[in-house]
Design a protein around this motif. Structure first.
Motif, short mmCIF file in Angstrom:
data_model
loop_
_atom_site.label_atom_id
_atom_site.label_comp_id
_atom_site.label_asym_id
_atom_site.label_seq_id
_atom_site.Cartn_x
_atom_site.Cartn_y
_atom_site.Cartn_z
N ASN A 57 0.81 -1.22 0.00
CA ASN A 57 0.00 0.00 0.00
C ASN A 57 0.85 1.28 0.00
N GLU A 58 2.15 1.10 -0.15
CA GLU A 58 3.11 2.21 -0.20
C GLU A 58 3.06 3.09 1.04
N TYR A 106 -2.13 -4.62 -8.65
CA TYR A 106 -2.40 -3.20 -8.85
C TYR A 106 -3.30 -3.04 -10.07
N LYS A 107 -4.07 -1.96 -10.09
CA LYS A 107 -4.96 -1.71 -11.21
C LYS A 107 -4.16 -1.23 -12.42
N GLY A 142 -2.73 0.74 -15.27
CA GLY A 142 -2.57 2.17 -15.39
C GLY A 142 -2.20 2.87 -14.09
N GLU A 143 -2.25 2.14 -12.98
CA GLU A 143 -1.94 2.73 -11.68
C GLU A 143 -0.66 2.18 -11.09
N PHE A 144 0.12 1.49 -11.89
CA PHE A 144 1.37 0.94 -11.36
C PHE A 144 2.46 1.03 -12.42
N GLN A 154 6.20 -0.04 -8.28
CA GLN A 154 5.19 -0.83 -7.56
C GLN A 154 5.43 -2.33 -7.77
#
Length: 120
Positions: free
Chosen positions: A17-18, A94-95, A97-99, A103
């Motif tokens: 979750n960073e 991860y979704k 486009g979001e990684f 990540q």
């Protein structure tokens, strides 16, 4: 490196979750690979590091910034434990486009640490 969080599923989730800084993620992996920093001599003690890691990386690598050590980390996870994040934690990834590579490398570190946790 004495202020590291405990190796447990909460810490693994914090990596995914960073919530933990990249430096802490690296330090966790270094610690469980056996790297120890000797403050007195200001050098890395490799006595607990597996030979192939110590030879290739006499100083612990940055797993988040660099692909080659992360590939080596991935290859060191037994085949049956490659999906621990999904199987044991229900991590869906991860979704799209979001990684990015960062990540992905954090997920690799998290999976390696979870493998370590399971096997020790």
């Amino acid at each position: 490196m004495s202020n590291l969080p405990p190796l447990n599923t909460d810490t693994i989730w914090a990596i995914l979750n960073e919530e933990l800084d990249d430096a802490i993620v690296n330090q966790l992996v270094w610690h469980y690979l056996g790297y120890r920093y000797d403050e007195a001599s200001q050098t890395w003690n490799l006595s607990e590091v597996v030979d192939d890691w110590a030879e290739k990386y006499p100083e612990p690598p940055d797993f988040i910034a660099n692909r080659p050590p992360t590939v080596k980390l991935t290859r060191s996870i037994p085949k049956e434990n490659k999906q621990l994040l999904k199987e044991n934690l229900g991590f869906k990834g991860y979704k799209l486009g979001e990684f990015g590579p960062r990540q992905t490398r954090r997920a690799t570190a998290a999976n390696w640490l979870l493998n370590y946790l399971e096997s020790h």
